[in-house]
Design a protein around this motif. Structure first.
Motif, short mmCIF file in Angstrom:
data_model
loop_
_atom_site.label_atom_id
_atom_site.label_comp_id
_atom_site.label_asym_id
_atom_site.label_seq_id
_atom_site.Cartn_x
_atom_site.Cartn_y
_atom_site.Cartn_z
N ASN A 36 49.59 48.94 125.34
CA ASN A 36 50.15 48.22 124.19
C ASN A 36 50.55 49.25 123.14
OD1 ASN A 36 50.76 46.27 122.21
ND2 ASN A 36 48.67 46.37 121.43
N MET A 37 51.83 49.32 122.86
CA MET A 37 52.30 50.24 121.81
C MET A 37 52.55 49.42 120.56
SD MET A 37 54.69 52.82 123.99
CE MET A 37 55.16 53.73 122.54
N ASP A 38 51.65 49.54 119.62
CA ASP A 38 51.70 48.75 118.38
C ASP A 38 52.50 49.52 117.33
OD1 ASP A 38 51.24 46.95 116.41
OD2 ASP A 38 49.14 47.44 116.13
N ALA A 39 53.77 49.64 117.58
CA ALA A 39 54.64 50.36 116.64
C ALA A 39 56.05 49.81 116.77
CB ALA A 39 54.63 51.85 116.95
N CYS A 40 56.82 49.99 115.75
CA CYS A 40 58.20 49.50 115.73
C CYS A 40 59.10 50.31 116.66
CB CYS A 40 58.77 49.58 114.32
SG CYS A 40 57.88 48.59 113.12
N LEU A 41 60.04 49.63 117.26
CA LEU A 41 61.13 50.26 117.99
C LEU A 41 60.66 51.22 119.07
CD1 LEU A 41 63.22 50.99 114.80
CD2 LEU A 41 63.46 49.01 116.30
N THR A 42 59.62 50.86 119.80
CA THR A 42 59.05 51.78 120.79
C THR A 42 59.53 51.52 122.21
OG1 THR A 42 57.12 50.35 121.01
CG2 THR A 42 56.95 52.23 119.50
N GLN A 43 60.29 50.46 122.41
CA GLN A 43 60.65 50.16 123.78
C GLN A 43 62.11 50.47 124.08
OE1 GLN A 43 59.05 49.87 126.39
NE2 GLN A 43 60.79 49.52 127.67
N MET A 44 62.27 51.13 125.16
CA MET A 44 63.58 51.32 125.77
C MET A 44 63.34 51.52 127.25
SD MET A 44 64.54 55.12 124.39
CE MET A 44 63.69 55.14 122.83
N PHE A 45 64.36 51.39 128.03
CA PHE A 45 64.22 51.50 129.47
C PHE A 45 63.58 52.83 129.87
CE2 PHE A 45 65.85 52.70 133.64
CZ PHE A 45 65.39 51.63 134.38
N GLU A 46 63.92 53.89 129.18
CA GLU A 46 63.40 55.21 129.53
C GLU A 46 61.88 55.29 129.41
OE1 GLU A 46 67.65 55.65 128.32
OE2 GLU A 46 65.92 54.60 127.50
N VAL A 47 61.30 54.58 128.46
CA VAL A 47 59.84 54.57 128.31
C VAL A 47 59.21 53.86 129.51
CG1 VAL A 47 57.90 53.73 126.92
CG2 VAL A 47 59.93 54.65 125.79
N ALA A 48 59.72 52.70 129.83
CA ALA A 48 59.19 51.94 130.97
C ALA A 48 59.35 52.74 132.26
CB ALA A 48 59.90 50.60 131.09
N TRP A 49 60.47 53.40 132.43
CA TRP A 49 60.71 54.21 133.63
C TRP A 49 59.71 55.36 133.72
CZ3 TRP A 49 63.48 53.52 137.89
CH2 TRP A 49 63.64 54.61 138.74
N GLU A 50 59.49 56.03 132.61
CA GLU A 50 58.60 57.19 132.60
C GLU A 50 57.17 56.81 132.94
OE1 GLU A 50 58.17 61.28 132.21
OE2 GLU A 50 60.04 60.23 131.79
N TRP A 51 56.75 55.62 132.56
CA TRP A 51 55.36 55.20 132.76
C TRP A 51 55.20 54.21 133.91
CZ3 TRP A 51 53.91 54.03 126.99
CH2 TRP A 51 53.92 55.23 126.28
N GLN A 89 47.13 38.19 132.01
CA GLN A 89 46.74 37.25 130.95
C GLN A 89 46.54 37.98 129.63
OE1 GLN A 89 43.32 35.71 133.04
NE2 GLN A 89 44.33 33.73 133.40
N PHE A 90 45.92 39.16 129.68
CA PHE A 90 45.70 39.91 128.45
C PHE A 90 47.04 40.36 127.85
CE2 PHE A 90 44.41 43.87 126.14
CZ PHE A 90 43.83 43.21 125.09
N ALA A 91 47.96 40.83 128.67
CA ALA A 91 49.27 41.24 128.17
C ALA A 91 49.98 40.05 127.51
CB ALA A 91 50.11 41.81 129.30
N GLU A 92 49.89 38.88 128.14
CA GLU A 92 50.49 37.68 127.55
C GLU A 92 49.81 37.32 126.23
OE1 GLU A 92 50.72 34.43 130.33
OE2 GLU A 92 51.55 35.74 131.88
N THR A 93 48.49 37.48 126.16
CA THR A 93 47.76 37.20 124.94
C THR A 93 48.23 38.10 123.79
OG1 THR A 93 45.83 36.45 126.18
CG2 THR A 93 45.45 37.14 123.90
N ILE A 94 48.45 39.37 124.09
CA ILE A 94 48.94 40.31 123.07
C ILE A 94 50.28 39.82 122.53
CG2 ILE A 94 49.75 42.66 122.63
CD1 ILE A 94 47.77 43.61 124.80
N VAL A 95 51.16 39.46 123.43
CA VAL A 95 52.50 38.98 123.02
C VAL A 95 52.38 37.69 122.21
CG1 VAL A 95 54.72 38.15 123.83
CG2 VAL A 95 53.67 40.13 124.92
N ASP A 96 51.57 36.75 122.70
CA ASP A 96 51.45 35.46 122.02
C ASP A 96 50.82 35.58 120.64
OD1 ASP A 96 52.61 34.23 124.18
OD2 ASP A 96 50.70 33.51 125.04
#
Length: 97
Positions: A36-51, A89-96
């Protein structure tokens, strides 16, 4: 961390995080279920690809994170009330929340 004067990119990069997470996985033999990256503007395809091999769920924001970010008290409350919840479920909880 060593601060080198005059070096313009003295920061934590996505590939450094991948290396650190990979090293932790080698030592523990366990993969991280949710990042969970609790920061603004942290997602882009390159991040998901790298991890992609280091976690099953990546919870991030492609926009501005409101106020103080995640309410960790509430997230931990959910975990203590349902300690057998799945990573999904935990990931969904974070989003919700």
């Amino acid at each position: 961390m060593i601060l080198r004067l005059g070096y313009p990119w003295n920061c934590l990069t996505i590939d450094k995080v991948r290396i650190a997470i990979g090293n932790a996985r080698q030592v523990t033999g366990k993969k991280i279920d949710v990042i969970n990256m609790d920061a603004c503007l942290t997602q882009m395809f390159e991040v998901a690809w790298e991890w992609q091999y280091e976690t099953d769920y990546l919870v991030v924001s492609e926009a501005i994170v409101p106020a103080d970010g995640n309410d960790y008290y509430t997230l931990l409350y959910h975990l203590t009330q349902n300690p057998t919840m799945t990573p999904s479920q935990f990931a969904e909880t974070i989003v919700d929340d």
